[in-house]
Enzyme design. Structure first.
Site, PDB file in Angstrom:
ATOM      1  N   CYS A   2       0.965  -1.323  -0.077  1.00 56.04           N
ATOM      2  CA  CYS A   2       0.031   0.003   0.168  1.00 56.04           C
ATOM      3  C   CYS A   2       0.832   1.100  -0.066  1.00 56.04           C
ATOM      4  CB  CYS A   2      -0.923   0.013   1.117  1.00 56.04           C
ATOM      5  SG  CYS A   2      -2.085  -1.269   1.395  1.00 56.04           S
ATOM      6  N   GLY A  28      -1.271   1.088  -4.600  1.00 51.83           N
ATOM      7  CA  GLY A  28      -2.538   0.692  -4.544  1.00 51.83           C
ATOM      8  C   GLY A  28      -3.698   1.290  -5.259  1.00 51.83           C
ATOM      9  N   ASN A 101       1.193  -0.164   5.823  1.00 50.80           N
ATOM     10  CA  ASN A 101       1.622  -0.805   4.808  1.00 50.80           C
ATOM     11  C   ASN A 101       2.490  -2.065   5.327  1.00 50.80           C
ATOM     12  OD1 ASN A 101       2.723  -1.755   2.312  1.00 50.80           O
ATOM     13  ND2 ASN A 101       4.358  -0.033   2.343  1.00 50.80           N
ATOM     14  N   GLY A 102       1.742  -3.109   4.744  1.00 49.37           N
ATOM     15  CA  GLY A 102       2.635  -4.402   5.324  1.00 49.37           C
ATOM     16  C   GLY A 102       1.856  -5.512   5.653  1.00 49.37           C
ATOM     17  N   TYR A 257      10.332  -3.986  -8.540  1.00 50.59           N
ATOM     18  CA  TYR A 257       9.201  -3.987  -9.303  1.00 50.59           C
ATOM     19  C   TYR A 257       8.216  -2.925  -8.765  1.00 50.59           C
ATOM     20  CZ  TYR A 257       4.358  -5.093 -10.446  1.00 50.59           C
ATOM     21  OH  TYR A 257       3.122  -5.206 -10.926  1.00 50.59           O
ATOM     22  N   ASP A 365      11.595  -8.453 -18.725  1.00 53.08           N
ATOM     23  CA  ASP A 365      10.719  -8.240 -17.785  1.00 53.08           C
ATOM     24  C   ASP A 365      11.452  -8.092 -16.438  1.00 53.08           C
ATOM     25  OD1 ASP A 365       8.102  -7.737 -16.771  1.00 53.08           O
ATOM     26  OD2 ASP A 365       7.300  -9.441 -17.374  1.00 53.08           O
ATOM     27  N   ASP A 366      10.424  -7.522 -15.460  1.00 53.08           N
ATOM     28  CA  ASP A 366      11.220  -7.302 -14.121  1.00 53.08           C
ATOM     29  C   ASP A 366      11.425  -8.604 -13.391  1.00 53.08           C
ATOM     30  OD1 ASP A 366       8.593  -7.453 -12.553  1.00 53.08           O
ATOM     31  OD2 ASP A 366       8.105  -5.975 -14.155  1.00 53.08           O
TER      32      ASP A 366
END
Length: 511
Positions: A2, A28, A101-102, A257, A365-366
């Site tokens: 988030c 988010g 966030n977590g 990412y 790609d990542d």
């Protein structure tokens, strides 16, 4: 995953929080919320949707106050609806709000403790609400009418002793000020900065430094692992290390990412880190395939673009934007079932035949998570006329679920879980596949700040840094995250954080 933000200003901060959240929108897109405090009165607006959808002029008119916090969230499997939008709020003691966030790995245990021992009710299945109530209880235990910064730090120290996992939080206490803290390993990011105005110094705390940049705040530093920051209503800042077990080990997947490339985290430029990822991946290709026949490198938009550019330059081949992204199609990683995901990937990306016809194409790609996206894009490249299609991942093989705030799929749904690189290559339909080596990935990040000695790498290694993740925990996680559970739509917020990564390419709109 988030995005969180908090501001202590000299005037109303509602519009500044709104702007900061738009800069964190890539973290988010399921829901957004703002809570402000004017004197001792708290106002809030939160709802499912993008930041631009959730807030209107009428909301801003009542979101008054020089202190406020904001949040953008991603849902876990099946966890949607307005009740899970943040920030969360409890009125006892003082009136406390929190955005998180977590993910707490002992959320179920602490929810039971809150109910039986602390006599506190948790209304949702979000561990963010658990975290808020643990903090509120520890604050209430102090039994003080007037709070000092030392009281808040003592309460946060108790929080660290009770909860486990990866978490960064920002919150406000009505009539007192704004607080923020980060878990003892600093897994989830958190920074703070200041801005000088004619009326005095203003402070912002946020998940990424880009929020500070666009608002004219100067980055001071990251909140340290186990550290807490408190800023009074009048703008006086205090900080303290609240954990005797603090050891910085940030999430490496932020660099791969999640984070925007224009962000600085733990003193490390995400942009430069991704450049180094591309260079190191090119070096591996040159070692293993010195006589490669690659004609062109095509990045899969958007988060692999920086690494792809460096990769192409190091290889000495052309870099071309051969895939065009439709930004107005729903995000495939939150869609139930593989068939719906496959349809959406085709709608979201379209190939430019001129960049593929008759060429040997290296798609960059990542990372590779489920493999669904890259499988379809490889077929797109073939349909567009590519002679051969190779695939390069700027990250090692993702073989294990994340428990610290990234709701990756069930382990069985990770394409590299239990498979060799050759088997993955066959599954996705590439002519050959190459992954970044973990040591190279880590060095690409640590070169940006040699003081960061360790990173959280569990998705690659299966080693969980908090030491409390066992087979039974992972089995429960698997039961909650597999496609069958998502199709059932239980509505349970099983990991509490707020990120779904089902298909990895569609999440980070800004890189």
């Amino acid at each position: 995953m988030c995005g969180i933000v908090g501001i202590v200003g000299k005037t109303d901060v509602n519009l500044q929080i709104y702007d900061a959240l738009t800069m964190l929108q890539h973290r988010g897109q399921d829901a957004a919320g703002i809570m402000t405090c004017h004197g001792d009165k708290i106002a809030q607006q939160k709802a499912p949707g993008l930041v631009s959808d959730v807030f209107r002029t009428r909301h801003m008119k009542r979101l008054l106050g020089n202190i406020g916090i904001g949040h953008v969230r991603y849902p876990t499997a099946g966890s949607t609806g307005p009740a899970l939008a943040q920030p969360f709020y409890v009125n006892s003691p003082y009136g406390v709000a929190l955005a998180h966030n977590g993910n707490l790995t002992n959320a179920a245990e602490e929810k039971l403790n809150l109910s039986k021992d602390n006599l506190r009710h948790v209304n949702t299945d979000s561990d963010s609400e658990v975290l808020l109530n643990v903090f509120a209880h520890e604050l209430q235990k102090l039994g003080k009418l007037e709070l000092r910064e030392t009281d808040i730090f003592d309460a946060i120290e108790s929080v660290h002793n009770r909860v486990r996992g990866g978490y960064a939080a920002v919150g406000l206490i009505a009539g007192h000020g704004l607080f923020a803290f980060r878990d003892p390993n600093g897994i989830r990011p958190l920074v703070f900065g200041k801005r000088d105005t004619a009326a005095g110094i203003e402070y912002m705390i946020a998940s990424e430094s880009v929020s500070l940049d666009v608002a004219g705040f100067t980055l001071i530093r990251d909140v340290g692992p186990g550290e807490a920051v408190f800023i009074t209503n009048d703008g006086e800042l205090f900080s303290r290390n609240c954990s005797d077990k603090a050891e910085l080990a940030p999430c490496i997947f932020e660099h791969v990412y999640f984070a925007r490339p224009d962000t600085i985290m733990d003193g490390i430029s995400v942009y430069k880190t991704r450049l180094r990822q591309g260079e190191r991946l090119a070096d591996k290709i040159l070692r293993e395939r010195p006589y490669h026949d690659i004609d062109v490198v095509v990045p899969i938009p958007d988060s692999s673009r920086v690494a792809g550019q460096a990769l192409a330059q190091r290889l000495g081949v052309n870099f071309r934007e051969g895939l065009v992204k439709n930004r107005y199609i729903g995000r495939t990683f939150i869609m139930p079932g593989q068939q719906q995901r496959k349809k959406s990937v085709r709608q979201k990306l379209n190939a430019i035949p001129l960049e593929f016809q008759g060429k040997n194409v290296l798609l960059a790609d990542d990372s590779i998570v489920r493999g669904t996206t890259c499988q379809q894009i490889i077929q797109m490249a073939r349909d567009a006329g590519a002679a051969k299609v190779y695939f390069a991942s700027a990250a090692p093989a993702v073989k294990h679920p994340n428990v610290y705030g990234i709701d990756m799929p069930s382990a069985e749904e990770l394409i590299a879980h239990g498979r060799t690189d050759e088997e993955v290559c066959e599954q996705i339909g590439a002519d050959w596949l190459i992954y970044q080596d973990l040591d190279d990935l880590l060095s690409a990040s640590s070169e940006g700040n040699p003081e960061v000695k360790r990173f959280e790498c569990s998705v690659f290694t299966g080693e969980y840094i908090t030491g409390d993740v066992d087979d039974s925990y992972l089995q429960a996680l698997d039961d909650a995250r597999n496609d069958a559970a998502k199709k059932g739509g239980s509505g349970q917020d099983t990991s509490g954080e707020d990120a779904v990564i089902g298909l990895h390419n569609d999440m980070n709109e800004a890189g």
